[in-house]
Design a protein around this motif. Structure first.
Motif, PDB file in Angstrom:
ATOM      1  N   TYR A  58       8.243  -1.935  48.857  1.00 39.64           N
ATOM      2  CA  TYR A  58       6.861  -2.003  49.345  1.00 39.64           C
ATOM      3  C   TYR A  58       6.065  -3.023  48.538  1.00 39.64           C
ATOM      4  N   ILE A  90       2.011  -3.080  47.163  1.00 37.99           N
ATOM      5  CA  ILE A  90       1.473  -1.719  47.173  1.00 37.99           C
ATOM      6  C   ILE A  90       0.448  -1.558  46.048  1.00 37.99           C
ATOM      7  N   SER A  91      -0.489  -0.651  46.237  1.00 42.92           N
ATOM      8  CA  SER A  91      -1.477  -0.387  45.183  1.00 42.92           C
ATOM      9  C   SER A  91      -0.936   0.677  44.230  1.00 42.92           C
ATOM     10  N   ALA A 104      -2.416   3.468  43.409  1.00 42.99           N
ATOM     11  CA  ALA A 104      -2.634   4.787  44.008  1.00 42.99           C
ATOM     12  C   ALA A 104      -1.571   5.100  45.054  1.00 42.99           C
ATOM     13  N   ASP A 105      -1.257   4.128  45.899  1.00 43.14           N
ATOM     14  CA  ASP A 105      -0.224   4.347  46.920  1.00 43.14           C
ATOM     15  C   ASP A 105       1.150   4.535  46.277  1.00 43.14           C
ATOM     16  N   LEU A 106       1.402   3.807  45.204  1.00 43.41           N
ATOM     17  CA  LEU A 106       2.661   3.956  44.484  1.00 43.41           C
ATOM     18  C   LEU A 106       2.773   5.366  43.895  1.00 43.41           C
ATOM     19  N   ARG A 164       1.353   8.117  45.062  1.00 45.32           N
ATOM     20  CA  ARG A 164       1.615   9.045  46.167  1.00 45.32           C
ATOM     21  C   ARG A 164       3.068   8.961  46.626  1.00 45.32           C
ATOM     22  N   LEU A 165       3.572   7.756  46.733  1.00 46.04           N
ATOM     23  CA  LEU A 165       4.931   7.534  47.216  1.00 46.04           C
ATOM     24  C   LEU A 165       5.981   8.111  46.260  1.00 46.04           C
ATOM     25  N   HIS A 201      -6.945  -7.406  45.431  1.00 41.85           N
ATOM     26  CA  HIS A 201      -7.024  -7.145  46.863  1.00 41.85           C
ATOM     27  C   HIS A 201      -8.033  -8.116  47.455  1.00 41.85           C
ATOM     28  N   HIS A 243      -2.946  -5.351  44.026  1.00 40.36           N
ATOM     29  CA  HIS A 243      -1.603  -5.287  44.598  1.00 40.36           C
ATOM     30  C   HIS A 243      -0.589  -5.440  43.471  1.00 40.36           C
TER      31      HIS A 243
END
Length: 101
Positions: free
Chosen positions: A5, A8-9, A11-13, A15-16, A42, A50
């Motif tokens: 990914y 990815i940010s 925060a998203d990392l 969660r993932l 971003h 990112h």
């Protein structure tokens, strides 16, 4: 995950990977200090950055994957195909149960 990914940010990392944002921040910071990860701002959101693997990060990932594959071959060498499938199914089940709980 950064290879799968790109961009990815943090925060998203988190969660993932089912880790806390604080834990991911420390890990990413250490990888960035080592030159394996680069951050870029971003385009719209000033606070979001990112994350991407650097060239040395991609080389490190390749080296790690090769080592894991070698270790897996060693660990499964004495197993039959059915036994290896059973172990892999069990590991998946344990992983799913751990993240669901």
């Amino acid at each position: 995950m950064l290879s799968a990914y790109p961009g990815i940010s943090n925060a998203d990392l988190a969660r993932l990977t089912v880790l806390t944002p604080q834990t991911v921040s420390v890990i990413v910071g250490n990888l960035e200090k080592a030159g394996s990860v680069v951050r870029r701002p971003h385009a719209v959101h000033g606070r979001i950055q990112h994350l991407d693997l650097s060239d040395s990060g991609r080389a490190l990932l390749k080296k790690c994957r090769e080592r894991v594959q070698r270790l897996e071959r060693e660990l499964t060498a004495a197993l039959s195909a059915n036994e290896e499938r059973a172990v892999r199914r069990w590991l998946v089940a344990v992983s799913i149960a751990d993240t669901a709980g």
